[in-house]
Design a protein around this motif. Structure first.
Motif, PDB file in Angstrom:
ATOM      1  N   PRO A   1       0.803  -1.230   0.000  1.00  0.00           N
ATOM      2  CA  PRO A   1       0.000   0.000   0.000  1.00  0.00           C
ATOM      3  C   PRO A   1       0.833   1.275   0.000  1.00  0.00           C
ATOM      4  O   PRO A   1       0.465   2.257  -0.656  1.00  0.00           O
ATOM      5  CB  PRO A   1      -0.825  -0.124   1.284  1.00  0.00           C
ATOM      6  N   GLU A   2       1.961   1.266   0.713  1.00  0.00           N
ATOM      7  CA  GLU A   2       2.768   2.475   0.771  1.00  0.00           C
ATOM      8  C   GLU A   2       3.434   2.776  -0.574  1.00  0.00           C
ATOM      9  O   GLU A   2       3.705   3.938  -0.916  1.00  0.00           O
ATOM     10  CB  GLU A   2       3.816   2.390   1.884  1.00  0.00           C
ATOM     11  N   VAL A   3       3.702   1.743  -1.358  1.00  0.00           N
ATOM     12  CA  VAL A   3       4.268   1.939  -2.695  1.00  0.00           C
ATOM     13  C   VAL A   3       3.217   2.533  -3.633  1.00  0.00           C
ATOM     14  O   VAL A   3       3.502   3.440  -4.424  1.00  0.00           O
ATOM     15  CB  VAL A   3       4.819   0.599  -3.236  1.00  0.00           C
ATOM     16  N   ILE A   4       1.999   2.032  -3.547  1.00  0.00           N
ATOM     17  CA  ILE A   4       0.901   2.580  -4.350  1.00  0.00           C
ATOM     18  C   ILE A   4       0.677   4.044  -4.008  1.00  0.00           C
ATOM     19  O   ILE A   4       0.512   4.895  -4.894  1.00  0.00           O
ATOM     20  CB  ILE A   4      -0.382   1.758  -4.127  1.00  0.00           C
ATOM     21  N   ALA A   5       0.676   4.357  -2.719  1.00  0.00           N
ATOM     22  CA  ALA A   5       0.483   5.743  -2.288  1.00  0.00           C
ATOM     23  C   ALA A   5       1.597   6.644  -2.813  1.00  0.00           C
ATOM     24  O   ALA A   5       1.341   7.785  -3.237  1.00  0.00           O
ATOM     25  CB  ALA A   5       0.411   5.809  -0.763  1.00  0.00           C
ATOM     26  N   MET A   6       2.830   6.153  -2.799  1.00  0.00           N
ATOM     27  CA  MET A   6       3.942   6.948  -3.303  1.00  0.00           C
ATOM     28  C   MET A   6       3.822   7.175  -4.803  1.00  0.00           C
ATOM     29  O   MET A   6       4.111   8.267  -5.309  1.00  0.00           O
ATOM     30  CB  MET A   6       5.277   6.275  -2.975  1.00  0.00           C
ATOM     31  N   ALA A   7       3.371   6.173  -5.544  1.00  0.00           N
ATOM     32  CA  ALA A   7       3.187   6.339  -6.989  1.00  0.00           C
ATOM     33  C   ALA A   7       2.199   7.462  -7.275  1.00  0.00           C
ATOM     34  O   ALA A   7       2.396   8.271  -8.199  1.00  0.00           O
ATOM     35  CB  ALA A   7       2.716   5.036  -7.617  1.00  0.00           C
ATOM     36  N   LYS A   8       1.135   7.539  -6.501  1.00  0.00           N
ATOM     37  CA  LYS A   8       0.145   8.614  -6.689  1.00  0.00           C
ATOM     38  C   LYS A   8       0.769   9.978  -6.393  1.00  0.00           C
ATOM     39  O   LYS A   8       0.511  10.964  -7.098  1.00  0.00           O
ATOM     40  CB  LYS A   8      -1.060   8.372  -5.792  1.00  0.00           C
ATOM     41  N   ARG A   9       1.573  10.061  -5.349  1.00  0.00           N
ATOM     42  CA  ARG A   9       2.258  11.324  -5.047  1.00  0.00           C
ATOM     43  C   ARG A   9       3.130  11.753  -6.224  1.00  0.00           C
ATOM     44  O   ARG A   9       3.172  12.934  -6.589  1.00  0.00           O
ATOM     45  CB  ARG A   9       3.133  11.183  -3.798  1.00  0.00           C
ATOM     46  N   CYS A  10       3.842  10.783  -6.787  1.00  0.00           N
ATOM     47  CA  CYS A  10       4.743  11.079  -7.910  1.00  0.00           C
ATOM     48  C   CYS A  10       3.971  11.586  -9.115  1.00  0.00           C
ATOM     49  O   CYS A  10       4.408  12.530  -9.791  1.00  0.00           O
ATOM     50  CB  CYS A  10       5.542   9.829  -8.281  1.00  0.00           C
ATOM     51  N   VAL A  11       2.825  10.987  -9.399  1.00  0.00           N
ATOM     52  CA  VAL A  11       2.012  11.429 -10.527  1.00  0.00           C
ATOM     53  C   VAL A  11       1.487  12.834 -10.285  1.00  0.00           C
ATOM     54  O   VAL A  11       1.572  13.716 -11.157  1.00  0.00           O
ATOM     55  CB  VAL A  11       0.851  10.449 -10.788  1.00  0.00           C
ATOM     56  N   LEU A  12       0.954  13.099  -9.093  1.00  0.00           N
ATOM     57  CA  LEU A  12       0.391  14.406  -8.792  1.00  0.00           C
ATOM     58  C   LEU A  12       1.456  15.486  -8.850  1.00  0.00           C
ATOM     59  O   LEU A  12       1.251  16.556  -9.457  1.00  0.00           O
ATOM     60  CB  LEU A  12      -0.272  14.389  -7.410  1.00  0.00           C
ATOM     61  N   ASP A  13       2.602  15.234  -8.228  1.00  0.00           N
ATOM     62  CA  ASP A  13       3.665  16.239  -8.204  1.00  0.00           C
ATOM     63  C   ASP A  13       4.183  16.504  -9.612  1.00  0.00           C
ATOM     64  O   ASP A  13       4.426  17.662  -9.985  1.00  0.00           O
ATOM     65  CB  ASP A  13       4.799  15.760  -7.298  1.00  0.00           C
ATOM     66  N   SER A  14       4.337  15.461 -10.413  1.00  0.00           N
ATOM     67  CA  SER A  14       4.862  15.632 -11.772  1.00  0.00           C
ATOM     68  C   SER A  14       3.892  16.412 -12.638  1.00  0.00           C
ATOM     69  O   SER A  14       4.310  17.251 -13.457  1.00  0.00           O
ATOM     70  CB  SER A  14       5.145  14.264 -12.396  1.00  0.00           C
ATOM     71  N   LEU A  15       2.603  16.161 -12.475  1.00  0.00           N
ATOM     72  CA  LEU A  15       1.611  16.927 -13.231  1.00  0.00           C
ATOM     73  C   LEU A  15       1.646  18.404 -12.848  1.00  0.00           C
ATOM     74  O   LEU A  15       1.603  19.289 -13.709  1.00  0.00           O
ATOM     75  CB  LEU A  15       0.219  16.352 -12.999  1.00  0.00           C
TER      76      LEU A  15
END
Length: 469
Positions: free
Chosen positions: A32-46
């Protein structure tokens, strides 16, 4: 498992091990923590890419893509132009790295958001639909492969003059697209081999060339080409990481450690060591920004009271940003320079976008203060580990002779000193709403945070990211 360009490397098939792991990666196996980090990466990059879309360097890349007359199958961020995935990703990747705001994996010294997220979204839009779980898995694969490859050659490749974003984001993009398209292990090996053959990027761009922004966009484009060509049967260097002559590591680094590429695969997740920026400068200057902000807050010092600033730090920071600042009309020269960034921090209280506008690049107050900032290598700090390679000891001396010292080992945003989810979301909104509507930003944030429950998230993200105010 270490090697140099003059010695043979162990024959362990590191490239195939890494490729097999990534080819077999499944959403159901992600913590779950990896999935959450992936979402952070997508949001920040956008957020970074939407804001960066309005810069002159992205305009130049967009005009270049427009001249090529590509099929309009993928969207660009912050502008109405559409292109094929290769054109869109070069624009969006350049935009995401476009104002030194994008994420940073400190040990490998690279910014994978600009190489991975634009590639995944462009290919998913043009070749989809793909659901949110597929998007998350592709993003994780890209970060995991890119960071691990980067770790093998860091910081040696940097010290030889290569820009890590241009080198390792090519692998990251290739891995992300290989996972998105479902390449098998053999195809995946070839994709990584083809990625390594396209790795490029020169650090001299840091002294004043728009080319540095372009490195991530080109790497993201190269990764897409590598994955698609491998799927179509083009072979790459199958031992691209471990090859003792002409391999990636043996060519780009005087010293490297192949064990970093495969250590604890599936147990230790490098994406969790990704960090985010709260300042608009290179990561290597941000420990100094934190230190000066702490001194200002504690002692109530104004810029006019500063006699001198001594920054003791590591060899890497010194080489990366410690030279005397000389304005040359290029924003990048200021953002990549520690004395300039220190001066802006003392004047503004931070080092964000407004500190690097054209009218400030040769501001006499900034220049005078930057000339009083000295950067030196401290042996005790230089002897610390790779996670501590940006450590600083900052001593500010006032005109009245008072000295104030602050030590910072991990910049704010480093995985050992992380930003909160609220901070990352606020940064996204701050950046995105400068270019797109508040309603569009709201929906992008909602979709990204619920990414793994979305059946076709990219359609919404692509449409909303171009909804200019």
């Amino acid at each position: 498992m270490t090697g140099t360009i003059d010695s043979a490397v162990a024959t362990r098939p590191v490239t195939r091990e890494l490729a097999t792991f990534a080819a077999e990666l499944r959403y159901e196996n992600l913590p779950p923590e990896v999935i959450a980090m992936a979402k952070r990466c997508v949001l920040d990059s956008l957020g970074c890419g939407i804001y960066g879309s309005a810069t002159p360097w992205v305009d130049a890349v967009a005009r270049t893509v427009g001249l090529l007359g590509q099929a309009a199958t993928a969207s660009t961020w912050g502008r109405p132009l559409k292109a094929d995935p290769l054109g869109a990703v070069m624009i969006n990747g350049t935009a995401a790295q476009g104002y030194e705001l994008d994420d940073c994996h400190d040990q490998s010294m690279s910014h994978y958001g600009a190489g991975v997220v634009p590639a995944v979204l462009a290919v998913a839009e043009a070749m989809g639909p793909f659901d949110g779980k597929q998007i998350v898995t592709a993003v994780v694969a890209g970060y995991e492969v890119g960071t691990r490859v980067g770790n093998t050659v860091s910081p040696s490749a940097f010290h030889r003059g290569f820009h890590p974003c241009g080198l390792t984001s090519t692998f990251a993009s290739a891995a992300a697209i290989s996972t998105l398209l479902g390449l098998d292990a053999g195809q995946y090996v070839n994709a990584l081999g083809l990625a390594g053959s396209q790795a490029a990027g020169l650090m001299a761009a840091q002294y004043g060339a728009m080319a540095k922004r372009f490195h991530s966009g080109k790497a993201a484009q190269n990764g897409i080409i590598a994955a698609l060509a491998a799927r179509e049967g083009l072979t790459g260097v199958r031992d691209v990481l471990e090859a003792p002559y002409g391999g990636f590591c043996s060519t780009y680094a005087a010293e490297y450690d192949l064990d970093y590429a495969v250590r604890e695969l599936g147990e230790h997740w490098e994406i969790l060591r990704n960090g985010f920026k709260q300042y608009s400068s290179l990561a290597s200057s941000q420990t100094t920004v934190d230190a000066l902000r702490a001194i200002r807050a504690r002692a109530g010092i104004t810029a006019d009271e500063v006699e001198s600033v001594l920054v003791e730090t590591t060899e890497m920071v010194y080489v990366h940003c410690g030279w005397p600042y000389v304005p040359n009309g290029e924003t990048i020269a200021a953002q990549m320079n520690l004395p300039y960034t220190a001066a802006v921090t003392l004047i503004d209280g931070t080092a964000f976008i407004d500190g690097y506008t054209d009218d400030r690049l040769a501001d006499p107050q900034i220049l005078a203060l930057a000339d009083r900032v000295k950067v030196v290598v401290a042996p005790d700090l230089d002897a610390l580990g790779k996670d501590e390679m940006r450590a600083v000891r900052v001593t500010l001396t006032t005109k009245s002779g008072q000295e104030h010292t602050e030590n910072v080992v991990y910049r704010s945003g480093h995985w050992k000193n992380p930003l909160s989810d609220e901070d990352i979301a606020a940064k996204f909104r701050n950046l995105a709403t400068r270019v797109i509507t508040s309603e569009a930003a709201d929906e992008i944030q909602r979709v990204v945070l619920d990414l793994d429950n979305q059946s076709d998230p990219v359609a919404t993200l692509a449409r909303r990211a171009g909804e200019v105010r």
